[in-house]
Enzyme design. Sequence first.
Site, PDB file in Angstrom:
ATOM      1  N   LYS A  26       0.842  -1.205   0.000  1.00  0.00           N
ATOM      2  CA  LYS A  26       0.000   0.000   0.000  1.00  0.00           C
ATOM      3  C   LYS A  26       0.877   1.256   0.000  1.00  0.00           C
ATOM      4  CE  LYS A  26      -3.778  -2.480   2.164  1.00  0.00           C
ATOM      5  NZ  LYS A  26      -4.423  -2.919   3.412  1.00  0.00           N
ATOM      6  N   GLN A  75      -4.518  -1.386   9.706  1.00  0.00           N
ATOM      7  CA  GLN A  75      -4.375  -2.720   9.114  1.00  0.00           C
ATOM      8  C   GLN A  75      -4.964  -3.778  10.053  1.00  0.00           C
ATOM      9  OE1 GLN A  75      -3.186  -3.383   5.967  1.00  0.00           O
ATOM     10  NE2 GLN A  75      -3.755  -5.505   6.324  1.00  0.00           N
ATOM     11  N   ASP A  80     -10.966   3.401   4.548  1.00  0.00           N
ATOM     12  CA  ASP A  80     -11.187   1.960   4.453  1.00  0.00           C
ATOM     13  C   ASP A  80     -12.682   1.639   4.476  1.00  0.00           C
ATOM     14  OD1 ASP A  80      -9.278   0.121   3.905  1.00  0.00           O
ATOM     15  OD2 ASP A  80      -8.533  -0.049   5.963  1.00  0.00           O
TER      16      ASP A  80
END
Length: 293
Positions: free
Chosen positions: A54, A98, A121
């Site tokens: 990422k 994450q 997200d």
Amino acid sequence: MTATIIDGRQVASKMQAEIAEQAAAFEQKNGYLPGLGVILVGEDPASQMYVRMKRRACKRAGIHSVAVDLPATATQDEVLQAVQQLNDDPKIHGILVQLPMPDQIDEETVLSAVSLDKDVDGFHPVNIGALAMKGRTPTFTPATPTGCMVLIDEVGVDPSGKNAVVLGRSNIVGLPAALMLIKANATVTICHSRTPDIAAEVRKADIVIAAIGRANYVKGDWIKPGAVIIDVGTNKIDDPSDERGYKWVGDVDFEAAKEVAGAITVVPGGVGPLTITMLLSNTLKAAQRLAAK
Ligand code: NAP
């Protein structure tokens, strides 16, 4: 019949080039880059690899990224503090936490602490709630299922009026994918570990999104001729013929399914590249929204 092979890398590369152009235009207009803050707790090798990918993608797209790496022993308060710092940082427009996080951390509390404006997200309960509700539009949607919808669109299939089957009901893939298909007016069946006859459900599907994490689980003779198959599964299996001794396969038996399906993604190189692309796209969108405020 041989299916159209959906090349996620190609779709992603085109989209990432467009994002890079828009990020450059954003910088020219505002004097700063769109910024993404990435929180990683612990040393899980797969999570470390995803985070590295990422960050590299951010660099390629001209998005500033900030890494916040915390030890596996980090407390809930320490993680919440890291979220708050990124919430308060004007150079950061998107925050990614994450997952999974170590057991001592309550994921829901942490995800709820991310500013709604920076929830790139799409995991904040308010964004998921808006996705689930009729007439509401979430500000951000989760990257992987959004990528699946992009790939369905890429092959020119409109989910409206189609039978769609989603295999898996996780918060990050299966459930939001099903909600997106409902929003797109498909008739949706969600299968999971307690579904008695998954083959029978898949046989009725015009669209299948497979996200259970079981190598080659969906057989070729389950596929309805002409169906669109989006394979999210990423499974490492032994392969003595490969010099690494292993290879990655999806949840669908690709070789058999491609003879029946109308279109099918490859693994690797199908949904994965889109996941990263949608994160970049959401970060750019977050920066544009915040700059406009
Ligand atoms: P997860 O949280 O483990 O959820 C798996 C889901 O599959 C659960 O809903 C589970 O049912 C269901 N399931 C497991 N075994 C099953 C079986 N034998 N029959 C029917 N249902 C079964 O997994 P996830 O995070 O959603 O990820 C799914 C897969 O996608 C994994 O291979 C993962 O690596 C991959 N993935 C890929 C990307 C990408 O960008 N390409 C992104 C995310 C995930 P229950 O709810 O009943 O337990």
